[in-house]
Scaffold this motif. Structure first.
Motif, short mmCIF file in Angstrom:
data_model
loop_
_atom_site.label_atom_id
_atom_site.label_comp_id
_atom_site.label_asym_id
_atom_site.label_seq_id
_atom_site.Cartn_x
_atom_site.Cartn_y
_atom_site.Cartn_z
N ASP A 1 7.51 4.30 -11.33
CA ASP A 1 6.23 4.06 -12.47
C ASP A 1 5.74 2.78 -12.07
O ASP A 1 5.87 1.77 -11.47
CB ASP A 1 7.76 3.91 -13.96
CG ASP A 1 6.71 4.08 -15.32
OD1 ASP A 1 6.66 5.39 -15.37
OD2 ASP A 1 6.92 2.48 -15.54
N LYS A 2 4.60 2.68 -12.89
CA LYS A 2 3.30 2.02 -13.03
C LYS A 2 4.48 0.40 -13.67
O LYS A 2 3.34 -0.47 -13.20
CB LYS A 2 2.50 1.84 -14.06
CG LYS A 2 2.92 2.37 -15.39
CD LYS A 2 1.40 2.77 -16.44
CE LYS A 2 1.85 2.64 -17.96
NZ LYS A 2 2.76 4.61 -17.74
N SER A 3 4.76 -0.05 -14.47
CA SER A 3 5.91 -1.10 -14.87
C SER A 3 5.63 -1.18 -13.94
O SER A 3 6.25 -2.88 -13.39
CB SER A 3 6.79 -0.34 -16.30
OG SER A 3 7.80 0.07 -15.01
N GLU A 4 6.46 -1.33 -12.26
CA GLU A 4 6.44 -1.90 -11.52
C GLU A 4 5.36 -2.39 -11.19
O GLU A 4 5.82 -4.61 -10.87
CB GLU A 4 6.82 -1.68 -10.26
CG GLU A 4 6.87 -2.43 -8.48
CD GLU A 4 8.19 -2.79 -8.77
OE1 GLU A 4 8.68 -3.75 -7.82
OE2 GLU A 4 9.80 -2.78 -9.47
N PHE B 1 -1.07 -0.04 -4.67
CA PHE B 1 -0.06 0.75 -4.89
C PHE B 1 -0.62 1.92 -4.86
O PHE B 1 -1.49 2.12 -5.32
CB PHE B 1 1.15 0.21 -6.08
CG PHE B 1 2.22 -0.96 -6.06
CD1 PHE B 1 3.33 -0.37 -5.82
CD2 PHE B 1 1.61 -2.23 -5.70
CE1 PHE B 1 4.17 -1.64 -5.83
CE2 PHE B 1 2.53 -3.04 -6.03
CZ PHE B 1 3.82 -3.21 -5.68
N HIS B 2 0.78 2.97 -4.60
CA HIS B 2 0.51 4.49 -4.51
C HIS B 2 1.65 4.69 -5.85
O HIS B 2 2.55 4.41 -6.34
CB HIS B 2 0.45 5.31 -3.56
CG HIS B 2 0.01 5.04 -2.57
ND1 HIS B 2 0.44 5.49 -0.66
CD2 HIS B 2 -0.91 3.85 -1.93
CE1 HIS B 2 -0.94 5.53 -0.71
NE2 HIS B 2 -1.20 4.07 -0.91
N ALA B 3 1.02 6.02 -6.43
CA ALA B 3 2.30 6.20 -7.95
C ALA B 3 2.37 7.95 -7.65
O ALA B 3 3.47 8.85 -8.16
CB ALA B 3 1.14 6.34 -9.04
N TYR B 4 2.82 8.07 -5.96
CA TYR B 4 3.72 9.82 -6.00
C TYR B 4 4.99 9.00 -5.89
O TYR B 4 5.67 9.79 -6.17
CB TYR B 4 3.64 9.57 -4.19
CG TYR B 4 1.86 9.98 -3.51
CD1 TYR B 4 0.94 10.53 -4.01
CD2 TYR B 4 1.21 8.89 -3.01
CE1 TYR B 4 -0.02 10.66 -4.25
CE2 TYR B 4 -0.07 9.12 -2.88
CZ TYR B 4 -0.74 10.18 -3.42
OH TYR B 4 -1.83 10.73 -2.76
N ASP C 1 0.73 -0.88 -0.07
CA ASP C 1 0.40 0.12 0.02
C ASP C 1 0.85 1.24 0.14
O ASP C 1 0.72 2.55 0.98
CB ASP C 1 -1.13 0.33 1.01
CG ASP C 1 -1.74 0.82 1.19
OD1 ASP C 1 -2.61 1.28 0.06
OD2 ASP C 1 -2.64 1.66 2.29
N HIS C 2 1.55 1.45 -0.76
CA HIS C 2 3.20 2.49 -0.70
C HIS C 2 3.63 2.64 -2.40
O HIS C 2 2.87 1.70 -3.54
CB HIS C 2 3.64 2.06 0.25
CG HIS C 2 4.68 3.85 0.63
ND1 HIS C 2 5.19 3.79 1.41
CD2 HIS C 2 4.01 4.35 -0.01
CE1 HIS C 2 5.56 5.26 1.61
NE2 HIS C 2 5.32 5.55 1.10
N ASN C 3 4.16 3.59 -2.26
CA ASN C 3 4.84 3.92 -3.83
C ASN C 3 5.28 2.99 -4.90
O ASN C 3 5.96 2.00 -4.39
CB ASN C 3 5.63 4.81 -3.71
CG ASN C 3 5.30 6.28 -3.15
OD1 ASN C 3 3.89 6.55 -3.61
ND2 ASN C 3 5.75 7.40 -3.07
N PHE C 4 5.33 2.99 -6.21
CA PHE C 4 5.67 2.14 -7.29
C PHE C 4 7.63 2.13 -6.98
O PHE C 4 8.42 1.13 -7.14
CB PHE C 4 5.58 2.34 -8.50
CG PHE C 4 4.14 2.59 -8.90
CD1 PHE C 4 3.40 1.49 -8.68
CD2 PHE C 4 4.11 3.63 -9.51
CE1 PHE C 4 2.13 1.54 -9.23
CE2 PHE C 4 3.13 3.88 -10.21
CZ PHE C 4 1.91 3.08 -9.99
N ASN C 5 8.00 3.34 -6.27
CA ASN C 5 9.41 2.76 -6.24
C ASN C 5 10.09 2.59 -4.80
O ASN C 5 11.56 2.84 -4.44
CB ASN C 5 10.74 4.05 -6.56
CG ASN C 5 10.32 5.24 -5.15
OD1 ASN C 5 8.65 5.23 -4.68
ND2 ASN C 5 10.45 6.49 -5.62
N TYR C 6 8.73 2.41 -3.38
CA TYR C 6 9.64 1.47 -2.49
C TYR C 6 10.09 2.41 -1.88
O TYR C 6 11.17 2.19 -0.80
CB TYR C 6 10.45 0.31 -2.38
CG TYR C 6 9.72 -1.11 -3.33
CD1 TYR C 6 8.51 -1.13 -2.59
CD2 TYR C 6 9.75 -1.02 -4.83
CE1 TYR C 6 7.19 -2.02 -3.58
CE2 TYR C 6 9.27 -1.52 -5.27
CZ TYR C 6 8.15 -2.46 -5.42
OH TYR C 6 7.43 -3.57 -5.83
#
Length: 496
Positions: free
Chosen positions: A324-327, A318-321, A285-290
């Motif tokens: 990238d969505k490719s994750e 996932f969040h998008a802050y 429940d967090h960002n694509f880039n950890y």
């Protein structure tokens, strides 16, 4: 959510959007309400929103072609190629959103909620996210067990006075709306400064969950789900921790993947199993880039490697802050049996324009994450006031809602997020299957196709170019064409 993520995001996007902003005359906060569906009969339900706001969810009658389709600009649907099943689309009903809704006149609120959630005559929003206890968009900081001892658990006044009444009004309109619940923190008496010293940590912000309280915290989730069920509200899914790598939010808890794994396998999963709770458990429940934390990369994948934990887990959010969505595709390919959810994205004062975000959010968050296997797309606050609140100091104080409401609690501005989620929810129904497509592709043209449970087809399409694009859609039996305006989003739905 944290403002610096958005600032980074804005910096990356400014070069792309700045020219488009000046040419398009971006939204000034005065967008009218969606146009009524109209009474025209047609073979295809088509809804269009343009970046210049000349069309705002405008319904356009469209008929099947009577001629053989010879267009080279044809997209062919392929229902034999099936991807994920969709759960739904919606926004977060934070304490702040519910507070603002209840400030409205009852008839005005009923009209808005029906327009938003009615699956037949409205937009058909089908998923809601709420907080377990306080978030940075609450009226105060609280959990359901602020007095030490799990026996002291009880729902609090903010939920009873604001959140639960709004949820009941929504469920009366659409009883099938799914609800996802996420904690921003555990009770403070369960926190320690770190897992080595394990000193008490009396703060709403940061800290870590004391492993000595794993069993109590698992029962906290159980009691919450049971208490909400007693109110007539079914919690479909929970995330274990909102933004577990964000120490800085006004209400927060730091939780590594190792901690989340251990909590699930030793306490939360067994507690759900032993009490007969079938609420889905969603990790991360967090960002694509950890958040670029080196030893936390591949957070959900690392948890899934532990079979004792993985058996209890439905998937990851996932969040998008950041990133990238490719994750999403990487996580799916590593564990295709686990589901993916997009659970949060906000807009705010950090460079928002209706035009810019309509295009970015549809391409990256909506169509983009769906085409990378998400089952649901949920944006952040449904409604905020003109002062971006109510909010908590130290949280986001510059956010916009999907809808912003003026001080008269009647005049509203529907922002880009309201329309992007509406474009998904109106035509893609819960239980729909994403299906394959072949044919025409072009830079700046994004789309995704679906087969609904009732046998109807749905397509979401975006033209992110500066020129209209005439596209023909074909299901093998019927075909039709429409010239999608420049910088526009379209939703199509039709029966075979």
């Amino acid at each position: 959510m944290r403002v610096d993520y958005r600032n980074k995001l804005l910096s990356a996007l400014t070069g792309i959007f700045i020219a488009g902003f000046s040419l398009l005359g971006c939204g000034n906060g005065s967008a009218p309400a969606p146009e009524p569906p109209g009474s025209e009969t047609s073979d295809v339900d088509l809804y269009v929103t343009t970046a210049d706001q000349s069309h705002l969810f405008k319904k356009i009658p469209l008929s099947f072609s009577k001629k053989d389709n010879m267009s080279p600009y044809t997209i062919q649907l392929n229902p034999s190629e099936v991807f994920q099943e969709m759960d739904g689309f919606g926004a977060a009903m934070t304490g702040s959103s519910c507070f603002n809704l209840l400030k409205m006149r009852a008839d005005d609120r009923a009209k808005l909620l029906k327009e938003t959630f009615d699956p037949k005559d409205g937009m058909g929003y089908s998923y809601i996210r709420i907080s377990i206890g306080a978030s940075d968009f609450s009226l105060s900081e609280y959990t359901y067990c602020d007095t030490p001892g799990i026996e002291n658990f009880a729902l609090q006044s903010e939920d009873k006075n604001y959140v639960i009444p709004i949820l009941k009004e929504i469920l009366a309109i659409n009883p099938n709306v799914k609800i996802m619940a996420s904690p921003w923190t555990c009770p403070k008496w369960m926190k320690v400064n770190n897992l080595t010293e394990k000193k008490p940590f009396d703060s709403w912000t940061s800290g870590q969950l004391n492993p000595d309280y794993y069993q109590d915290y698992a029962m906290y989730f159980v009691k919450y789900i049971q208490a909400m069920k007693a109110e007539g509200i079914n919690i479909s899914s929970i995330t274990v921790q909102n933004e577990p790598l964000n120490r800085g939010n006004s209400v927060s808890l730091y939780m590594t993947w190792q901690e989340q794994r251990d909590f699930i396998k030793t306490a939360l999963g067994p507690a759900f199993r032993n009490t007969g709770i079938n609420t889905k458990i969603i990790v991360f429940d967090h960002n694509f880039n950890y958040d670029n934390v080196a030893d936390q990369m591949d957070y959900p994948i690392n948890i899934y490697k532990d079979a004792d934990a993985a058996q209890y887990i439905d998937g990851a959010g996932f969040h998008a802050y950041g990133g990238d969505k490719s994750e999403l595709l990487d996580v799916h390919n590593a564990n295709p049996e686990k589901n993916l959810y997009f659970t949060e994205m906000s807009i705010g004062e950090w460079g928002y324009s209706f035009a810019g975000d309509l295009m970015w959010n549809m391409a990256e968050v909506c169509i983009g994450t769906i085409n990378n296997w998400t089952k649901a797309v949920i944006v952040w606050n449904f409604m905020l006031d003109k002062n971006h609140g109510p909010n908590r100091p130290g949280g986001c104080t510059t956010c916009y809602g999907a809808i912003d409401i003026n001080s008269d609690y009647k005049t509203m501005t529907k922002n880009s997020h309201y329309y992007t989620i509406s474009h998904l929810a109106k035509v893609i129904k819960p239980g729909a299957k994403r299906i394959g497509t072949t044919g025409y592709k072009a830079n700046g043209l994004y789309y995704s196709a679906f087969l609904n449970p009732d046998g109807s087809y749905a397509v979401i399409m975006q033209n992110d170019t500066n020129n209209p694009v005439s596209i023909t859609l074909s299901d093998g039996e019927n075909s039709f064409a429409y010239s999608l305006p420049a910088k526009a989003v379209a939703s199509y739905k039709w029966k075979k």
